[in-house]
Motif scaffolding. Structure first.
Motif, mmCIF file in Angstrom:
data_model
loop_
_atom_site.group_PDB
_atom_site.id
_atom_site.type_symbol
_atom_site.label_atom_id
_atom_site.label_comp_id
_atom_site.label_asym_id
_atom_site.label_seq_id
_atom_site.Cartn_x
_atom_site.Cartn_y
_atom_site.Cartn_z
ATOM 1 N N LEU A 23 -5.852 -16.044 -14.390
ATOM 2 C CA LEU A 23 -6.655 -14.649 -14.382
ATOM 3 C C LEU A 23 -6.176 -13.737 -15.279
ATOM 4 O O LEU A 23 -4.839 -13.378 -15.157
ATOM 5 N N SER A 27 -7.199 -6.295 -20.041
ATOM 6 C CA SER A 27 -7.871 -6.494 -21.239
ATOM 7 C C SER A 27 -8.190 -5.242 -22.149
ATOM 8 O O SER A 27 -8.277 -4.305 -21.411
ATOM 9 N N THR A 36 -6.017 -9.735 -24.210
ATOM 10 C CA THR A 36 -5.864 -9.949 -22.849
ATOM 11 C C THR A 36 -4.363 -10.405 -22.629
ATOM 12 O O THR A 36 -3.805 -11.048 -23.311
ATOM 13 N N HIS A 38 -2.033 -12.063 -19.579
ATOM 14 C CA HIS A 38 -1.966 -12.976 -18.561
ATOM 15 C C HIS A 38 -0.303 -12.950 -18.279
ATOM 16 O O HIS A 38 0.192 -12.550 -18.901
ATOM 17 N N HIS A 119 -8.905 -1.934 -19.689
ATOM 18 C CA HIS A 119 -9.319 -2.067 -18.189
ATOM 19 C C HIS A 119 -8.529 -3.132 -17.519
ATOM 20 O O HIS A 119 -8.130 -4.137 -18.016
ATOM 21 N N ASP A 121 -8.111 -6.143 -15.247
ATOM 22 C CA ASP A 121 -8.969 -7.210 -14.560
ATOM 23 C C ASP A 121 -8.447 -7.447 -13.073
ATOM 24 O O ASP A 121 -7.544 -7.011 -12.572
ATOM 25 N N PHE A 122 -9.123 -8.712 -12.659
ATOM 26 C CA PHE A 122 -8.833 -9.290 -11.214
ATOM 27 C C PHE A 122 -7.498 -9.535 -10.852
ATOM 28 O O PHE A 122 -6.936 -9.243 -9.971
#
Length: 155
Positions: A23, A27, A36, A38, A119, A121-122
């Motif tokens: 996930l 990003s 993004t 990771h 922002h 992300d999860f």
């Protein structure tokens, strides 16, 4: 036994850390590209294009740390016979996950243009979730210790 509640919490902590491999953490979208981050690396692709895009930069030390902390949480499940060691490893896991989350924030600053306008992300919330699971595992270990002490008093 393996079916104790702390085993479930430690397993959930390991799963949350494994999910971080897949996930995105952070990003940022420009007019033409979406970038993004990771734990594997920095990905960049065109806006509206499905898929993760191509890897612009690889974060090997972050990836190795993520795997090591997840394996540490997973193998701590099998220390159920030595509860004091299991509790110490769980506390060490909490500290390691906190350091890993801090290190993720350091790598997040590698976004082109900085983190302004990005922002979360999860994947950014999974270290906090795994710390919560480790704390709940420690509560389960303490409950087992109290139960065993009370059973020894009855003998």
């Amino acid at each position: 036994m393996i079916q104790r509640v702390q085993s479930i919490w430690l397993f959930l902590a390991a799963i949350a850390l494994i999910l971080m491999l897949f996930l995105p953490i952070l990003s940022k979208e420009n007019k033409t590209t979406e970038t993004t981050i990771h734990t594997v690396g920095l990905y960049q692709d065109a806006v509206g294009k499905p898929g993760p895009g191509f890897m612009k930069e690889q974060f090997t030390p972050l990836l190795i740390t993520n795997i090591v902390v997840a394996v540490l949480c997973f193998f701590n499940i099998f220390n159920f016979k030595r509860r004091s060691l299991q509790k110490r490893i769980a506390i060490f896991s909490i500290v390691a996950i906190g350091g890993f989350a801090f290190w993720c924030s350091i790598f997040a600053q590698k976004l082109p243009g900085g983190i302004a306008g990005a922002h979360f992300d999860f994947g950014a919330y999974l270290p906090a979730l795994s710390i919560l699971f480790c704390v709940l595992a420690i509560f389960g270990i303490n409950k087992d210790e109290r139960l065993i002490r009370s059973a020894e008093r009855l003998r």
